[in-house]
Scaffold this motif. Structure first.
Motif, PDB file in Angstrom:
ATOM      1  N   ASP A   1       0.570  13.614  16.175  1.00 11.63           N
ATOM      2  CA  ASP A   1       1.181  13.090  16.096  1.00 11.63           C
ATOM      3  C   ASP A   1       2.914  13.580  15.616  1.00 11.63           C
ATOM      4  OD1 ASP A   1       0.322  12.832  18.845  1.00 11.63           O
ATOM      5  OD2 ASP A   1      -0.549  11.060  18.071  1.00 11.63           O
ATOM      6  N   TYR A   2       2.689  14.103  13.954  1.00 10.98           N
ATOM      7  CA  TYR A   2       3.248  13.606  13.103  1.00 10.98           C
ATOM      8  C   TYR A   2       4.320  15.130  12.979  1.00 10.98           C
ATOM      9  CZ  TYR A   2       1.150   9.016  11.362  1.00 10.98           C
ATOM     10  OH  TYR A   2       1.481   8.628  11.553  1.00 10.98           O
ATOM     11  N   ASN A   3       5.606  14.998  12.733  1.00 17.28           N
ATOM     12  CA  ASN A   3       6.425  16.119  12.484  1.00 17.28           C
ATOM     13  C   ASN A   3       5.948  17.114  11.242  1.00 17.28           C
ATOM     14  OD1 ASN A   3       7.499  14.566  10.115  1.00 17.28           O
ATOM     15  ND2 ASN A   3       9.487  14.019  11.334  1.00 17.28           N
ATOM     16  N   LEU A   4       6.066  18.058  10.431  1.00 22.24           N
ATOM     17  CA  LEU A   4       5.117  19.269   9.748  1.00 22.24           C
ATOM     18  C   LEU A   4       6.105  18.516   8.915  1.00 22.24           C
ATOM     19  CD1 LEU A   4       4.122  21.649   9.378  1.00 22.24           C
ATOM     20  CD2 LEU A   4       6.117  22.823   8.989  1.00 22.24           C
ATOM     21  N   SER A   5       6.710  17.847   8.575  1.00 24.35           N
ATOM     22  CA  SER A   5       7.170  17.535   6.655  1.00 24.35           C
ATOM     23  C   SER A   5       6.661  15.917   6.950  1.00 24.35           C
ATOM     24  CB  SER A   5       8.028  17.162   6.583  1.00 24.35           C
ATOM     25  OG  SER A   5       9.239  15.874   7.759  1.00 24.35           O
ATOM     26  N   THR A   6       6.086  15.268   7.456  1.00 24.28           N
ATOM     27  CA  THR A   6       5.297  14.289   7.646  1.00 24.28           C
ATOM     28  C   THR A   6       3.819  14.774   7.119  1.00 24.28           C
ATOM     29  OG1 THR A   6       6.785  12.797   8.838  1.00 24.28           O
ATOM     30  CG2 THR A   6       4.781  12.137   8.410  1.00 24.28           C
ATOM     31  N   MET A   7       2.961  16.121   7.591  1.00 19.72           N
ATOM     32  CA  MET A   7       1.936  16.395   7.611  1.00 19.72           C
ATOM     33  C   MET A   7       1.993  16.165   6.761  1.00 19.72           C
ATOM     34  SD  MET A   7       0.884  18.688  11.458  1.00 19.72           S
ATOM     35  CE  MET A   7       0.845  17.945  12.759  1.00 19.72           C
ATOM     36  N   GLU A   8       3.220  17.311   5.574  1.00 22.22           N
ATOM     37  CA  GLU A   8       2.256  18.362   4.742  1.00 22.22           C
ATOM     38  C   GLU A   8       2.718  16.588   3.345  1.00 22.22           C
ATOM     39  OE1 GLU A   8       5.507  20.286   4.158  1.00 22.22           O
ATOM     40  OE2 GLU A   8       4.840  22.032   4.802  1.00 22.22           O
TER      41      GLU A   8
ATOM     42  N   TRP B   1       0.749  -1.246  -0.510  1.00 20.46           N
ATOM     43  CA  TRP B   1      -0.261   0.266   0.643  1.00 20.46           C
ATOM     44  C   TRP B   1       0.171   1.215  -0.075  1.00 20.46           C
ATOM     45  CZ3 TRP B   1      -5.514  -0.421  -0.240  1.00 20.46           C
ATOM     46  CH2 TRP B   1      -5.849  -1.584   0.197  1.00 20.46           C
ATOM     47  N   GLY B   2       1.797   1.093   0.242  1.00 19.35           N
ATOM     48  CA  GLY B   2       2.674   2.861   0.808  1.00 19.35           C
ATOM     49  C   GLY B   2       3.542   2.813   1.959  1.00 19.35           C
ATOM     50  N   ALA B   3       4.441   3.935   1.839  1.00 18.22           N
ATOM     51  CA  ALA B   3       5.028   3.956   3.220  1.00 18.22           C
ATOM     52  C   ALA B   3       5.230   5.591   3.391  1.00 18.22           C
ATOM     53  CB  ALA B   3       6.334   3.288   3.327  1.00 18.22           C
ATOM     54  N   LEU B   4       5.558   5.921   4.664  1.00 16.75           N
ATOM     55  CA  LEU B   4       5.488   7.232   4.931  1.00 16.75           C
ATOM     56  C   LEU B   4       6.962   7.600   4.726  1.00 16.75           C
ATOM     57  CD1 LEU B   4       3.969   7.679   8.385  1.00 16.75           C
ATOM     58  CD2 LEU B   4       2.864   8.254   5.771  1.00 16.75           C
ATOM     59  N   PRO B   5       7.713   8.944   4.572  1.00 10.40           N
ATOM     60  CA  PRO B   5       9.160   9.270   3.978  1.00 10.40           C
ATOM     61  C   PRO B   5       9.904   8.402   5.836  1.00 10.40           C
ATOM     62  CG  PRO B   5       7.793  10.949   4.023  1.00 10.40           C
ATOM     63  CD  PRO B   5       6.626   9.624   5.175  1.00 10.40           C
ATOM     64  N   GLU B   6      10.936   8.620   5.238  1.00 11.98           N
ATOM     65  CA  GLU B   6      12.220   8.068   6.279  1.00 11.98           C
ATOM     66  C   GLU B   6      12.054   8.460   7.246  1.00 11.98           C
ATOM     67  OE1 GLU B   6      16.345   8.368   3.677  1.00 11.98           O
ATOM     68  OE2 GLU B   6      15.160   7.009   2.111  1.00 11.98           O
ATOM     69  N   ASP B   7      11.828   9.540   7.585  1.00 13.59           N
ATOM     70  CA  ASP B   7      12.321  10.025   8.984  1.00 13.59           C
ATOM     71  C   ASP B   7      10.324   9.311  10.165  1.00 13.59           C
ATOM     72  OD1 ASP B   7       9.836  11.168   7.832  1.00 13.59           O
ATOM     73  OD2 ASP B   7      10.329  13.330   8.754  1.00 13.59           O
ATOM     74  N   HIS B   8       9.800   8.685   9.167  1.00 18.83           N
ATOM     75  CA  HIS B   8       8.351   8.047   9.951  1.00 18.83           C
ATOM     76  C   HIS B   8       9.205   6.373   9.984  1.00 18.83           C
ATOM     77  CE1 HIS B   8       6.231  11.276  12.304  1.00 18.83           C
ATOM     78  NE2 HIS B   8       5.793  10.517  12.514  1.00 18.83           N
TER      79      HIS B   8
END
Length: 303
Positions: A146-153, A128-135
Motif C-alpha cells: 500500500d506504500y509508494n515506491l520510495s517508501t517501499m525502498e 522508535w522513528g518515522a517514515l519519510p515525509e510523504d507518509h
C-alpha cells in the motif's frame, strides 16, 4: 588428656551429629515428586534454546537460502509487471517498531502478532522513528504493497525484516480447518489447490510458496524463523530486535500458537492419493530446497 577420655569426647561428638541429622525430616515420595514437578515446570517456562544456538541456527538457515538463491538467480529480482497488488503482498509493516515481517496464509502466528500489537500500543512513534515525509502519521498502512515506491525502498533498506517459514502441508491443513472444514472434504480442498496452481502459469514455482509470497532471494531478511521453533526462539528474536528494553513474553499457556494436532495432519495426509502427494511435493519443491523443512510429510514423501 588420656586416651580413653579422648575416645569418649569424639564418640559424644559423632553421636550429637547423628542425632541432629535424624531429627531432620526427609520428604516423602509424594513431596519429592511435587518438588521435581515444580522444578520441571520452571525449566519448561525458560527458553530451551540458548542465544548461541539461536544465532547459529540463523546462520545455517541464511546459508541454505543463499545457496538456493545462487542456483536460481531468476528469483533475485521481481517482475515489475506484476504490479503492487501482488508484489510483496504478504509483507506486514510496523512503522512504530521499524519492522516488517512476512508470513504465508494459514500461518496463524497468534503469539507473534499479539505481541507486536501490544508493543505498538506501548511504544512512542517519536522514539522508535518515522517514515519519510510523504507518509504522514494519518496515512500509515499495515501492508507494504500500500506504500509508494520510495517508501517501499526506505522500509526494505532500513527496517528489520523477519521471515516466518512453515511446513507447506501444515499450512494447507490450517487453511482448510480455518475456512473450509465442514463445507468440503480435505480431498476436495486439495483438488482446488492443485487446480489453482495448474492454472497460474506452470512456470515451476508455486504461487503459494514462500519463494513467491515473500521473495526471500530478492529481500535480504534479517531473521528466518521456523514455525516449529517459534515459541523457543521468540524470546531471543524480540530481545535481539528491540535491544533497548527487556521484553517479557506472555505465558506459553495463554498464547501458544494455534495449530492442528499432529495426528490430524498425519491422518489427512494418509487420506490423499499417491498422485496428490506427488503433485504437492512438486509444487512446494522450491520451499524444500530453500528452507530446512525436513520434518514435512511432503519432504519425506519425496525421499
Amino acid at each position: 588428656m588420656k586416651l580413653w577420655m579422648r575416645v569418649c569426647v569424639i564418640s559424644l561428638g559423632f553421636g550429637t551429629i547423628f542425632l541432629w541429622m535424624g531429627m531432620i525430616r526427609r520428604p516423602t515420595h509424594q513431596e519429592a515428586d511435587s518438588i521435581q514437578s515444580a522444578d520441571h515446570e520452571k525449566t519448561a517456562r525458560r527458553p530451551f534454546v540458548t542465544f548461541d544456538i539461536f544465532i547459529h541456527a540463523q546462520h545455517l538457515r541464511k546459508k541454505k537460502l543463499r545457496d538456493f538463491c545462487g542456483k536460481f538467480p531468476e528469483f533475485t529480482s521481481v517482475n515489475a509487471s506484476e504490479g503492487g497488488e501482488h508484489l510483496l503482498s504478504s509483507l506486514t509493516v510496523s512503522p512504530k517498531l521499524l519492522m516488517v515481517h512476512c508470513k504465508s496464509p494459514g500461518g496463524a502466528f497468534d503469539q507473534w502478532e499479539e505481541l507486536i500489537q501490544a508493543m505498538e500500543k506501548g511504544s512512542d512513534a517519536g522514539t522508535w522513528g518515522a517514515l519519510p515525509e510523504d507518509h504522514q502519521p494519518g496515512t500509515l498502512h499495515n501492508k507494504l504493497r500500500d506504500y509508494n515506491l520510495s517508501t517501499m525502498e526506505h522500509v526494505l533498506r532500513t527496517y528489520t525484516k523477519v521471515l516466518f517459514v512453515r511446513d507447506p502441508f501444515e499450512r494447507l491443513v490450517s487453511m482448510y480447518m480455518q475456512d473450509h472444514a465442514g463445507e468440503i472434504t480435505f480431498d476436495e480442498f486439495i483438488e482446488v489447490i492443485l487446480a489453482m496452481e495448474t492454472s497460474e502459469g506452470g512456470d515451476g514455482v508455486s504461487a503459494s510458496s514462500m519463494i513467491s509470497l515473500c521473495h526471500p532471494c530478492f529481500i535480504r531478511y534479517d531473521y528466518i524463523v521456523m514455525y516449529d521453533f517459534l515459541e523457543a526462539e521468540l524470546y531471543h528474536l524480540i530481545n535481539r530486535i528491540f535491544s533497548r528494553q527487556v521484553i517479557l513474553l506472555p505465558s506459553p499457556k495463554d498464547s501458544k500458537p494455534k495449530s492442528p494436532p499432529k495426528w490430524l495432519i498425519e491422518n489427512l495426509f494418509r487420506g490423499l492419493s499417491g498422485q496428490q502427494r506427488n503433485q504437492l511435493s512438486e509444487i512446494y519443491s522450491q520451499d524444500f530446497a530453500a528452507f530446512p523443512l525436513h520434518g514435512s510429510l511432503l519432504w519425506n514423501h519425496t525421499e
